[in-house]
Design an enzyme around this catalytic site. Structure first.
Site, PDB file in Angstrom:
ATOM      1  N   LYS A   1      -0.891 -14.365  10.685  1.00 29.16           N
ATOM      2  CA  LYS A   1      -0.009 -13.272  11.085  1.00 29.16           C
ATOM      3  C   LYS A   1       0.462 -13.511  12.527  1.00 29.16           C
ATOM      4  CE  LYS A   1      -0.281  -8.746   9.421  1.00 29.16           C
ATOM      5  NZ  LYS A   1      -0.938  -7.465   9.162  1.00 29.16           N
TER       6      LYS A   1
ATOM      7  N   GLU B   1      -7.470   3.920  -0.851  1.00 31.58           N
ATOM      8  CA  GLU B   1      -7.565   5.343  -0.545  1.00 31.58           C
ATOM      9  C   GLU B   1      -8.323   6.101  -1.629  1.00 31.58           C
ATOM     10  OE1 GLU B   1      -4.877   3.540  -0.135  1.00 31.58           O
ATOM     11  OE2 GLU B   1      -4.296   3.788   1.948  1.00 31.58           O
TER      12      GLU B   1
ATOM     13  N   ARG C   1      -1.907   9.097  -3.262  1.00 27.12           N
ATOM     14  CA  ARG C   1      -2.520   8.172  -4.227  1.00 27.12           C
ATOM     15  C   ARG C   1      -3.902   8.649  -4.672  1.00 27.12           C
ATOM     16  NH1 ARG C   1      -1.759   1.879  -3.266  1.00 27.12           N
ATOM     17  NH2 ARG C   1       0.185   2.275  -4.399  1.00 27.12           N
TER      18      ARG C   1
END
Ligand code: TPP
Ligand code: DXP
Ligand code: MG
Length: 639
Positions: A282, A368, A396
Site C-alpha cells: 500500500k 461487522e 450490515r
C-alpha cells in the site's frame, strides 16, 4: 506528451512497448500524488494497485469482460485508464468524479457500493448469468486482503469453489493491510503463502541463477514458477484455497506487471474458478505513504503537501477524538469495558484504548456482523463491550443487533461514528439509516449527543446500562462548540424558550445547533419557539409529549432518514397519547445522495436554518388560516 495522456481507453495499453508501460506506471503514480494531494482521497490503496490494474486491462477486455473492485476505493487507476483523467481535479466533489466506481461515469464501472467483502458475491452472480445466457465473457473480482476477512466473501467462496466448471477469476490484492495490518487466521495464511524467509532466500538465488539463462518471458516465468511451487510445497503452507477445490496461482509480485499479466492469462484460460494471489504494498512508490505506519495514507481527508505529507488545513476538534479520550478514562474506571473495532481502529478512535488496554481491545477484521454478535458473547460473559463502527457499516449487522444482542438483553454499547450525511464518500457511506433501522429494535436505547460535552456524558450513561444495547451516534469530522442548556427536564435539555408556545422544535444530536439558529429567525418574526434536545431519542421521552400538548406546532429535526426515524417515533408517541398538535418531520430525504460536501447536501434537502425557518413560518400561517373562522356576515376571527 507523456504516455498517460495517450491512454484514453484500455485498448490503448496494448499498443505500448514494455518501456512505455514502465513509464506509464511511473506517470500514473505521479498523477495520483499530484491530484489526491489537492483533493484528498484514497491515495495509498491506489498507489499499490498500479501494475495490477494495468495488467487487468491488458489481459481482459473491459467492459465486455467485467472487472469488479471490492469496496471500490482502489479504482482510481481503473478510472484513469478508462477515459476519466480530467475528472480528478474535482475528485469526490459535486459534479466531479466519485471516489468509487460509478455507472453514470463509465460503462467500465459496475458496482458502486463501497461496503467491503461483496465483490465475490456480485462476481458469482454475474458468472452464473453469463453461463446461463451462453455469453463468453470473463468475470474478474479484485478483493483486498482486508475485504477477504469479511463473512460475505466466504459465503461467496463456498459457492464459487463448488462450481468447478464456471470460469471466474478472483484477484486477491494482498498488501497485508486494511488500514492497519490485516488480522486473523486468513491474514496469517496469506502471509505464510508469501513470506517464508527461507523460501524468499532460495527463490532469490534461483532468480539470480536463471537470469543468466537464455530463457526469457513466459518460458522463464514457467520454469521459475514451477520451482517456486516446488519450494512452496516444501517450505511454506499451502492449501486453504486449493483445499476448497479452487486453483491457486501465486503468490505473484503484484508490482511486476509482466508476471501479473502471465498469471492472469493462466487464470483467464483455466475454465473454472481461480484465485490469483498478488502481493503488493500500500502506498507503493511514494515513500511518505509507504512509511506511514498508521495506514499508509489510506485516505487523507483533505489536501496535503506532497513533499512532506503534511495536511494543508490544521485538523480541528473532532467528534471521534472526544470519544477516543473519554473511552480511555472509562477504561481506567471500568475493568469490564472492552473495545471492538472492525478493522478501523484509528478512524473510529479506538487506537488510544488499544494502547492503554491491549488485552481488552479486539480488531475482528472487516466483520461487522461478527463484531456485534461477539459483543453479545462478551456481555454474556460479564464484560461491557463498546463496539465502535461507522454508522453505514452497522446496516450490515442489523439482525445481529436485533436477535443476538437485544433479544438477550445484552449490555453492550455501540458508538456510531460518521452518522448522518458524510458527503464526499458517496451514497453508500452516508450514515442515514441507523436511526430508522434501530427504532424497531425492542429494548435498544439510542442517544444522539449535540456536542462534545454531551458525548462524554451520554457515553457514561450508555455504559452504565447492562440490560440491553445502547447506541450513540454522531457525525463525521469537525466538532461544534458546546451548546449549554437552559434547564434539563427529566433528561430533556431545553436550549431555547422564547415568546409564546407556538413552535416546539425537537432537535436530534448535532442538528441542535441548526435548531438554535432557526429559533433566532422565528423569534425575529414574532413566532414563539421552544428548542429541546432529547439526548436519548429512543425510547421517546414523555417530556416531549407533554411539551407538545402546550404548543401549536411540533417540528422534529434529525440528520437521519425521515422514514422511521426519531420524528416518526415521536409521531407515534403523540398519537398514542392522543395529542393532536400537528407534527412536521424534517430529515434526510429517502433517496441515495450523490457525493458532495455535508453542509451542501443538508442545505439541498432543506435542512439549513433559513429554509427550515421559512417552512415553519409557512406552516404557522397555514395553521392560523385553518384556525380562522368566517361568520355569516363574512367577519373573520380565530376559531
Ligand atoms: C463493510 C465495510 N466495513 C468497513 C469499511 C471501511 N473500509 C474501507 S477500505 C477498508 C480497508 C480495506 O482493506 P483491503 O480490502 O485490504 O483493501 P486495501 O485498502 O488494502 O486495498 C475498510 C475497512 C468498508 N468499506 N466496508
Ligand atoms: C473506503 C472506506 O470505507 C473508508 O476508507 C472511508 O473512505 C473512510 O472515510 P473517512 O474519511 O470518513 O474515514
Ligand atoms: Mg489490503
Amino acid at each position: 506528451m507523456g504516455v498517460l495522456e495517450k491512454v484514453r481507453e484500455p485498448a490503448d495499453l496494448n499498443a505500448l512497448s514494455e518501456e512505455q508501460l514502465t513509464t506509464l506506471a511511473r506517470e500514473i503514480r505521479d498523477f495520483l500524488v499530484a491530484k489526491v494531494s489537492r483533493t484528498g482521497g484514497h491515495l495509498g490503496p491506489n498507489l499499490g494497485i498500479v501494475e495490477l490494474t494495468l495488467a487487468l486491462h491488458r489481459v481482459f477486455e473491459s467492459p465486455r469482460d467485467r472487472i469488479i473492485f471490492d469496496v471500490g476505493h482502489q479504482a482510481y487507476v481503473h478510472k484513469m485508464l478508462t477515459g476519466r483523467q480530467e475528472g480528478f481535479d474535482l475528485l469526490r466533489q459535486k459534479g466531479g468524479l466519485s471516489g468509487y466506481p460509478s455507472r453514470a461515469e463509465s460503462e467500465h464501472d459496475l458496482v458502486e457500493n463501497s461496503h467491503a467483502s461483496a465483490s465475490l458475491s456480485y462476481a458469482d452472480g454475474l458468472a452464473k448469468a453469463y453461463q446461463l445466457r451462453g455469453e463468453d465473457r470473463h468475470v474478474v473480482a479484485v478483493i483486498g486482503d482486508g475485504a477477504l476477512t469479511g463473512g460475505m466473501a466466504w459465503e461467496a467462496l463456498n459457492n464459487i469453489a463448488g462450481a468447478k466448471d464456471r470460469p471466474l477469476v478472483i484477484v486477491v490484492n494482498d498488501n497485508g493491510r486494511s488500514y492497519t495490518p490485516t488480522v486473523g487466521g486468513i491474514a496469517d495464511h496469506l502471509t505464510a503463502l508469501r513470506t517464508d524467509p527461507r523460501y524468499e532466500r532460495v527463490l532469490d538465488l534461483v532468480k539470480r541463477s536463471l537470469s543468466r539463462t537464455p530463457l526469457v518471458g513466459p518460458p522463464l516465468y514457467d520454469v521459475l514458477h514451477g520451482i517456486k511451487r516446488g519450494l512452496k510445497d516444501v517450505m511454506a503452507p499451502q492449501g486453504l484455497f486449493e483445499d476448497l477445490g479452487m486453483k491457486y496461482v501465486g503468490p505473484v509480485d503484484g508490482h511486476d506487471r509482466e508476471l501479473v499479466e502471465h498469471a492472469l492469462e493462466q487464470a483467464k484460460n483455466f475454465g473454472g474458478p481461480v484465485i490469483v494471489h498478488c502481493v503488493t504494498s500500500k502506498g507503493h512508490g511514494y515513500e511518505i505513504a509507504e512509511q506511514d505506519e498508521a495506514d499508509c495514507f489510506h485516505s487523507p481527508s483533505g489536501a496535503f503537501d506532497p513533499l512532506t505529507g503534511t495536511p494543508v488545513a490544521a485538523p480541528g476538534a473532532k467528534w471521534t477524538n472526544v470519544f477516543r479520550d473519554e473511552l480511555v478514562e472509562l477504561g481506567r474506571e471500568r475493568p469490564d469495558i472492552v473495545a471492538i473495532t472492525a478493522a478501523m481502529r484509528h478512524p473510529t478512535g479506538l487506537d488510544a484504548f488499544a494502547r492503554a488496554f491491549p488485552e481488552r481491545s479486539f480488531d475482528v477484521g472487516i466483520a461487522e456482523q461478527h463484531a456485534v454478535t461477539s459483543a453479545a458473547g462478551l456481555a454474556m460473559g460479564g464484560m461491557h463491550p463498546v463496539v465502535a463502527i461507522y454508522s453505514t457499516f452497522l446496516n450490515r449487522a442489523f439482525d445481529q443487533m436485533l436477535m443476538d444482542v437485544a433479544l438477550h438483553g445484552c449490555g453492550a454499547t455501540f458508538v456510531l461514528d460518521r452518522a448522518g450525511v458524510t458527503g464526499e464518500d458517496g451514497p453508500s457511506h452516508n450514515g442515514m439509516w441507523d436511526m430508522s433501522i434501530l427504532q424497531v429494535v425492542p429494548g435498544l436505547r439510542l442517544a444522539a449527543p449535540r456536542d462534545g460535552a454531551r458525548l462524554r456524558e451520554l457515553l457514561r450513561e450508555a455504559v452504565a446500562v447492562d440490560d440491553g444495547p445502547t447506541v450513540l451516534r454522531f457525525p463525521k469530522g469537525a466538532l461544534a462548540d458546546d451548546l449549554p442548556a437552559l434547564e434539563r427536564r427529566d433528561g430533556v435539555d431545553v436550549l431555547v424558550r422564547e415568546g409564546d408556545t407556538d413552535v416546539l422544535l425537537v432537535c436530534v444530536g448535532s442538528m441542535a445547533a441548526t435548531g438554535v439558529e432557526v429559533a433566532a429567525r422565528l423569534t425575529g418574526q414574532g413566532i414563539g419557539v421552544t428548542v429541546v434536545d432529547p439526548r436519548w431519542v429512543k425510547p421517546v421521552n414523555p417530556v416531549l409529549v407533554d411539551l407538545a400538548r402546550t404548543h401549536r406546532l411540533v417540528v422534529s429535526l434529525e440528520d437521519s432518514g425521515r422514514v422511521g426515524g426519531c420524528g416518526a417515533a415521536l409521531g407515534l408517541a403523540l398519537s398514542d397519547a392522543r395529542v393532536g398538535t400537528p407534527l412536521h418531520v424534517a430529515g434526510i430525504a429517502q433517496r441515495f445522495l450523490d457525493h458532495d460536501k455535508r453542509p451542501q447536501l443538508l442545505a439541498e434537502m432543506g435542512l439549513g436554518a433559513q429554509d427550515l425557518a421559512r417552512d415553519i413560518v409557512e406552516r404557522m400561517a397555514q395553521a392560523d388560516d385553518a384556525a380562522l373562522v368566517t361568520d355569516d356576515h363574512g367577519a373573520v376571527s380565530r376559531g
